[in-house]
Design an enzyme around this catalytic site. Structure first.
Site, PDB file in Angstrom:
ATOM      1  N   LYS A 188       1.040   4.285  -2.973  1.00 54.46           N
ATOM      2  CA  LYS A 188       0.765   5.698  -2.704  1.00 54.46           C
ATOM      3  C   LYS A 188       1.998   6.557  -2.945  1.00 54.46           C
ATOM      4  CE  LYS A 188      -3.578   5.262  -1.691  1.00 54.46           C
ATOM      5  NZ  LYS A 188      -4.626   5.840  -2.591  1.00 54.46           N
TER       6      LYS A 188
ATOM      7  N   TYR B 221       0.835  -1.204   0.000  1.00 57.27           N
ATOM      8  CA  TYR B 221       0.000   0.000   0.000  1.00 57.27           C
ATOM      9  C   TYR B 221       0.869   1.253   0.000  1.00 57.27           C
ATOM     10  CZ  TYR B 221      -3.761   3.211   1.306  1.00 57.27           C
ATOM     11  OH  TYR B 221      -4.679   4.241   1.329  1.00 57.27           O
TER      12      TYR B 221
END
Length: 244
Positions: free
Chosen positions: A153, A149
């Site tokens: 990002k 994750y």
């Protein structure tokens, strides 16, 4: 500060739930014509029931061809919110190729693709526009079990900067917001438990999580003409998490 989106057309991805849903509703309230994109038809149906003016599009944005088919004929868009995302949280040594591919397909590749479709038309029209990518504090701070994750990002942040650089001359601004934990309906299930929340809250100087409205307000500001000289910014909505 009054913000109006009258005569503007907006596209919001991941509009079925949480931040995307409330952003779509806020844009409608502000006078915009809103195209709401989700992969879940039932979420779009309930959103349409709340806001009959919304134009729903059901498509899985990780599917490049389906996205092209669904979005190429939508007409002009002035405002884009790239909100669709998945969060597959596992320890680094347990994350799989499938986890990696799915996360990058939605969190990075889909944002890239949707922005291309919208920005190409913005450039042709020559009237400019505003794009907001929804990033996370996890793009700039290492968080346990967030390896994939965090990587997605981080990639989205650099994409935001390059888009701002290349699209700015065409009067297209590109910025991102970086929320901390947000108390969406799903977020409350995990984070309202004091034991689960204790460690993360301790890292936030304001000692609280974000409400959905906090993030939506930041998005609306960056979309609006009130931020007309802001381009390539990575705006934390994190209570000071990244400053600590």
């Amino acid at each position: 500060m009054e913000i109006s989106f009258a005569k503007k057309r907006a596209l919001v991805t991941g509009a079925g739930k949480g931040i995307g849903r409330d952003t779509a509703k806020a844009l409608v309230k502000g006078g915009a014509s809103v195209i709401a994109v989700s992969r879940t038809q039932s979420d779009l149906d309930s959103l349409k029931a709340e806001c009959p003016a919304i134009i729903p599009i059901c498509v899985d944005l990780s599917n490049w061809e389906a996205t092209e088919k669904a979005l190429n004929a939508i007409g002009h868009v002035d405002l884009l919110v790239n909100n669709a995302a998945v969060a597959i949280l596992k320890p680094f040594l347990e994350a799989t190729q499938e986890d990696f591919d799915k996360s990058f397909d939605v969190n990075v590749k889909a944002a890239f693709h949707v922005a291309q479709i919208v920005a190409r038309e913005m450039k042709v029209r020559g009237t400019g526009g505003s794009i907001v990518n929804i990033s996370s504090q996890a793009s700039q701070a290492a968080i346990e079990d967030h390896a994939v994750y965090c990587a997605t990002k981080g990639a989205l942040d650099m994409l935001t900067k390059v888009m701002a650089l290349e699209l700015g001359p065409h009067k297209i601004r590109v910025n991102s917001v970086h929320p901390t934990v947000v108390l969406t309906a799903m977020g409350r299930i995990k984070w309202e438990d004091p034991e689960n929340a204790k460690y993360m809250i301790s890292r936030i100087p304001l000692r609280k999580f974000a409400e959905v409205e906090d993030v939506v307000n930041a998005i609306l500001f960056l979309l609006s003409n009130k931020s007309s000289m802001i381009n390539g910014a990575l705006l934390p909505v994190d209570g000071g998490f990244l400053a600590s």
